[in-house]
Motif scaffolding. Structure first.
Motif, short mmCIF file in Angstrom:
data_model
loop_
_atom_site.label_atom_id
_atom_site.label_comp_id
_atom_site.label_asym_id
_atom_site.label_seq_id
_atom_site.Cartn_x
_atom_site.Cartn_y
_atom_site.Cartn_z
N GLY A 244 12.54 8.62 -15.30
CA GLY A 244 12.45 9.76 -14.41
C GLY A 244 12.16 9.29 -13.00
N PRO A 245 11.81 10.19 -12.09
CA PRO A 245 11.49 9.78 -10.71
C PRO A 245 10.43 8.69 -10.71
CG PRO A 245 11.62 12.17 -10.87
CD PRO A 245 11.68 11.65 -12.28
N SER A 246 10.70 7.58 -9.99
CA SER A 246 9.84 6.39 -10.06
C SER A 246 9.79 5.70 -8.71
CB SER A 246 10.37 5.41 -11.11
OG SER A 246 10.50 6.01 -12.38
N GLU A 247 8.75 4.88 -8.54
CA GLU A 247 8.60 4.07 -7.35
C GLU A 247 8.90 2.60 -7.70
OE1 GLU A 247 8.28 5.40 -4.41
OE2 GLU A 247 8.18 7.39 -5.35
N HIS A 248 8.90 1.76 -6.67
CA HIS A 248 9.31 0.37 -6.89
C HIS A 248 8.38 -0.36 -7.85
CE1 HIS A 248 6.55 0.24 -3.39
NE2 HIS A 248 6.19 -0.93 -3.86
N SER A 249 7.08 -0.04 -7.84
CA SER A 249 6.16 -0.71 -8.76
C SER A 249 6.49 -0.37 -10.20
CB SER A 249 4.71 -0.31 -8.45
OG SER A 249 4.28 -0.88 -7.23
N ASP A 250 6.89 0.88 -10.45
CA ASP A 250 7.25 1.29 -11.81
C ASP A 250 8.43 0.48 -12.32
OD1 ASP A 250 5.32 3.45 -11.73
OD2 ASP A 250 6.77 4.57 -10.53
N GLY B 192 15.79 -5.25 5.14
CA GLY B 192 15.26 -4.09 4.45
C GLY B 192 13.76 -3.98 4.61
N THR B 193 13.12 -3.40 3.59
CA THR B 193 11.67 -3.23 3.57
C THR B 193 11.08 -4.15 2.51
OG1 THR B 193 11.88 -0.91 4.21
CG2 THR B 193 9.78 -1.60 3.24
N PRO B 194 10.25 -5.14 2.89
CA PRO B 194 9.68 -6.04 1.88
C PRO B 194 8.81 -5.29 0.87
CG PRO B 194 9.42 -6.97 4.08
CD PRO B 194 9.88 -5.54 4.26
N VAL B 195 9.00 -5.61 -0.40
CA VAL B 195 8.15 -5.11 -1.48
C VAL B 195 7.83 -6.30 -2.39
CG1 VAL B 195 8.81 -2.68 -1.50
CG2 VAL B 195 10.25 -4.33 -2.66
N PRO B 196 6.62 -6.38 -2.94
CA PRO B 196 6.19 -7.58 -3.67
C PRO B 196 6.67 -7.61 -5.12
CG PRO B 196 4.38 -6.03 -3.59
CD PRO B 196 5.50 -5.41 -2.79
N HIS C 201 1.47 -1.36 -6.15
CA HIS C 201 1.65 -1.50 -4.70
C HIS C 201 2.22 -0.21 -4.18
CE1 HIS C 201 4.22 -2.44 -1.13
NE2 HIS C 201 3.09 -3.01 -0.75
N GLN C 202 1.60 0.33 -3.11
CA GLN C 202 2.05 1.59 -2.55
C GLN C 202 2.11 1.51 -1.03
OE1 GLN C 202 0.13 5.20 -3.98
NE2 GLN C 202 -0.66 4.11 -5.77
N PHE C 203 3.04 2.29 -0.46
CA PHE C 203 3.08 2.51 0.98
C PHE C 203 2.28 3.77 1.28
CE2 PHE C 203 7.13 0.21 0.22
CZ PHE C 203 6.88 -0.89 1.04
N LEU C 204 1.26 3.63 2.11
CA LEU C 204 0.42 4.77 2.45
C LEU C 204 0.88 5.49 3.71
CD1 LEU C 204 -3.12 3.32 1.63
CD2 LEU C 204 -1.46 4.43 0.13
N GLU C 205 1.81 4.88 4.43
CA GLU C 205 2.47 5.52 5.57
C GLU C 205 3.97 5.44 5.35
OE1 GLU C 205 1.15 7.15 7.99
OE2 GLU C 205 -0.98 6.63 7.78
N PHE D 197 -2.53 -2.75 -2.17
CA PHE D 197 -2.27 -3.63 -3.30
C PHE D 197 -3.44 -3.46 -4.27
CE2 PHE D 197 -0.22 -5.27 0.41
CZ PHE D 197 0.95 -5.89 0.00
N THR D 198 -3.17 -3.01 -5.48
CA THR D 198 -4.23 -2.69 -6.43
C THR D 198 -4.33 -3.74 -7.51
OG1 THR D 198 -3.87 -0.33 -6.03
CG2 THR D 198 -5.09 -0.94 -8.02
N TYR D 199 -5.58 -4.20 -7.75
CA TYR D 199 -5.89 -5.19 -8.78
C TYR D 199 -6.91 -4.59 -9.74
CZ TYR D 199 -3.45 -8.36 -5.68
OH TYR D 199 -2.47 -8.94 -4.91
N PRO D 200 -7.14 -5.19 -10.90
CA PRO D 200 -8.07 -4.60 -11.86
C PRO D 200 -9.48 -4.38 -11.30
CG PRO D 200 -6.75 -6.29 -12.93
CD PRO D 200 -6.45 -6.38 -11.47
N GLU D 201 -9.91 -5.20 -10.35
CA GLU D 201 -11.28 -5.10 -9.87
C GLU D 201 -11.37 -4.58 -8.43
OE1 GLU D 201 -13.35 -8.74 -10.45
OE2 GLU D 201 -13.22 -8.64 -12.63
N GLY D 202 -10.28 -4.08 -7.88
CA GLY D 202 -10.36 -3.58 -6.52
C GLY D 202 -8.99 -3.51 -5.88
#
Length: 638
Positions: free
Chosen positions: A241-247, A514-518, A590-594, A602-607
């Motif tokens: 379904g609708p998804s972002e690059h991390s998905d 383009g737009t870099p994504v990790p 990983h998300q774009f906030l703007e 960038f989200t990790y298990p501890e922060g």
């Protein structure tokens, strides 16, 4: 028009046209629909001796269909015969019972003809039919997102761009190479998304090009193996379904974990404990000798081992406890010279005695010590050069060119490389040089080679196996093993790799494509240790950007071997301390906030790490590491 053939499970429905074998897909949960558009110029190339012709599958005299059920999937197989040269192949559409996945398999069928199927461009481009495409994910280097309306050309033909030219245009990004680290791509639409994964990827290329303003064209290309479609090729299309690059990246991560290509850092460090010393370390490139034979007269630059030895005292005096010395140009004629005949070590720098003293001093400091070496470039002035060991093309000729500092060279066949690798390490370690790491240059970044020499024929699959054997041999000596860039196929064999930048219009310079994504780190952050391009990049104007991206992706910092002040180490120390805490953890999200991509999380298990590329600042929120708000990174550009 003949009635379409249907396959369906409880998650997707597939309708296949019996005359063209084009397929339409429906994702039942989201309701999104997709369709394959066949390659306009041709879908396969057939070789008849020295001649070749092209065709569409619909040109076949006969297409026969069989539907059958396996233990794990339902299958519809079409035997396509009577193609040019009387070649034939089978096309199988398969639906697993419990996944929103369509698998497509292309296989040669035996006939009495001497003609052979070479390239195949099937099943063509997948496009959304009831919603708009937002953009395309492309694992080019560390990863990029191409917005649907991106305003610059990518991989377009030079000059003539007429409709006739574009019909036959292919922009092949070969798997196991810099422009396709991982053998997949993603489509992100308004109602749904798709991840296309090449299950058989050693002779695979992503055919991707984008005219300014769009649309992006992305489809599979199956390359011949020693001149023909020698075995079945398979690709899978996973609908969401609708998804972002991390998905989408996590779909590929699940696939490589399932198939065994993904090997955790926990496992790698257990089998090779010395690599643990890279966690929280700094990497210092060290240059011994540069001898540029392209210049007239030859341009020579040498830093004696004894001088490099003295600088170790400075590093220790700065309080650096964990470091890896990556030693370039240590061999007979220096950097990019004489390979694979690099011994004895550079005489002008101090020879064996100098190298031995330098390595022993690094060992006494507690630092990892590794040599840069090269077993693909095959220089004609090396004493062991023999034409019969070089790669041969279909015409029986070895490539020959003169581009790097060492002058005229060919390529060493990977089947011939391992004896040279063994010879070098047996002598270096046998003389008592305390190696703890190794860099086998280019093995994990240049596309896999083929060799048509009947004395040592080599497919791309063979090439992978021989390069992997070399890596495994070196790791078996107890050394942390690395190569250049983290190409997917070599992930099980590497402990670390040397950087993976975002793709740029100029190599490691200027604006990104383009737009870099990790994408790489979303898949492999907890399966491979990798340095940031900070402080290594050629373009000093990118230094702050590299710092921010290196912090966000929690990578190992590079350092400069000439540093001698505490303040020069400030940013690298921050990166190293963060890497010591989170360097072996999964990059969860990983998300774009703007909307302009300037602020990212960038989200990790501890922060999490937040970076602001517009304001040049960062924020780290976590239990072990916390900056207590935003911190300026502007001084990193000094």
């Amino acid at each position: 028009m003949q009635e379409k053939m249907l396959l369906q499970n409880d998650q997707i429905q597939v309708a296949i046209a019996p005359d063209t074998l084009e397929a339409e897909l429906r994702h039942l949960r989201s309701g999104s629909t997709w369709a394959f558009r066949r390659a306009p110029g041709a879908e396969l190339r057939v070789v008849h001796g020295q001649q070749a012709s092209t065709a569409h599958l619909s040109d076949a005299r006969d297409i026969r269909t069989w539907r059958y059920q396996g233990s794990k999937e339902q299958r519809l197989t079409c035997h396509v015969s009577g193609l040019p040269g009387d070649v034939a192949l089978s096309i199988t559409f398969a639906l697993p019972h419990d996944e929103p996945v369509l698998r497509v398999e292309i296989a040669p069928l035996p006939t009495s003809t001497s003609s052979r199927i070479a390239d195949v461009w099937f099943p063509g481009e997948l496009v959304p039919t009831d919603h708009a495409l937002r953009g395309t994910l492309w694992p080019n280097m560390s990863g990029t997102f191409i917005p649907a309306g991106y305003d610059r050309d990518i991989a377009m033909p030079e000059g003539d761009r007429s409709e006739e030219t574009l019909i036959d245009h292919h922009a092949l990004h070969v798997a196991a190479g810099r422009t396709l680290y991982q053998p997949w791509w993603g489509l992100m639409g308004g109602k749904g998304a798709c991840v296309a994964i090449a299950e058989t990827d050693f002779d695979f290329a992503l055919d991707l090009w984008h005219p300014a303003g769009g649309p992006t064209h992305a489809s599979p290309a199956w390359l011949p193996s020693l001149g023909e479609l020698a075995y079945p090729r398979t690709i899978r299309y996973h609908l969401l379904g609708p998804s972002e690059h991390s998905d989408l990246a996590k779909v590929y991560r699940s696939w490589v974990q399932k198939t065994g290509r993904w090997v955790s850092l926990e496992t790698k460090l257990a089998r090779n404990p010395i690599a643990e010393q890279l966690i929280g370390a700094m990497i210092f490139p060290v240059s011994v000798c540069s001898r540029n034979k392209q210049a007239h007269p030859t341009r020579l630059s040498v830093t004696p081992f004894s001088e490099l030895n003295k600088r170790l005292d400075t590093l220790r005096g700065l309080g650096i406890e964990r470091a890896y010395l990556h030693v370039d140009g240590w061999g007979f004629h220096g950097y990019d010279n004489h390979h694979p005949d690099v011994m004895p070590p550079c005489q002008e720098a101090g020879g064996w005695e100098g190298l031995l003293a330098f390595a022993r001093k690094a060992e006494a400091c507690g630092y990892l010590f590794g040599l840069h070496d090269q077993y693909r470039d095959y220089y004609l002035d090396g004493p062991a050069y023999q034409d019969q060991r070089a790669i041969k093309g279909p015409d029986g000729q070895a490539p020959c060119f003169s581009h790097w500092a060492g002058g005229a060279q060919s390529f060493l066949c990977a089947r011939e490389a391992l004896p040279f690798v063994r010879r070098t390490f047996e002598e270096v370690m046998g003389r008592g040089v305390p190696l703890s790491a190794s860099y086998l240059d280019v093995f994990a970044v240049v596309p896999l080679d083929e060799c048509f020499d009947p004395a040592h024929p080599m497919t791309r699959t063979d090439c992978f196996r021989w390069r992997a054997k070399a890596m495994d041999y070196v790791r078996g000596l107890g050394l942390a093993i690395s190569s250049e860039e983290p190409v997917d196929q070599f992930m099980p064999h590497l402990d670390f790799a040397h950087w993976g930048d975002a793709p740029r219009w100029e190599f490691m310079r200027g604006e990104p494509i383009g737009t870099p994504v990790p994408l790489h780190n979303l898949v492999y952050h907890d399966a491979l240790l990798i340095p940031s391009v900070y402080d290594y990049g050629y373009d000093t104007s990118l230094r702050t950007e590299y710092l921010l991206r290196g912090l966000g992706e929690v990578e190992i910092p590079y350092g400069r071997y000439h540093w001698h002040k505490v303040e020069q180490l400030e940013q690298a120390r921050l990166m190293a301390s963060l890497h010591a805490e989170w360097g072996t953890h999964e990059l969860v999200d990983h998300q774009f906030l703007e909307s302009d991509g300037s602020v990212q999380e960038f989200t990790y298990p501890e922060g999490s790490v937040l970076i602001d590329l517009a304001e040049h600042r960062y924020r780290i929120d976590g239990r072990a590491v916390d900056t207590n708000g935003w911190v300026s990174a502007k001084d990193a550009g000094a």
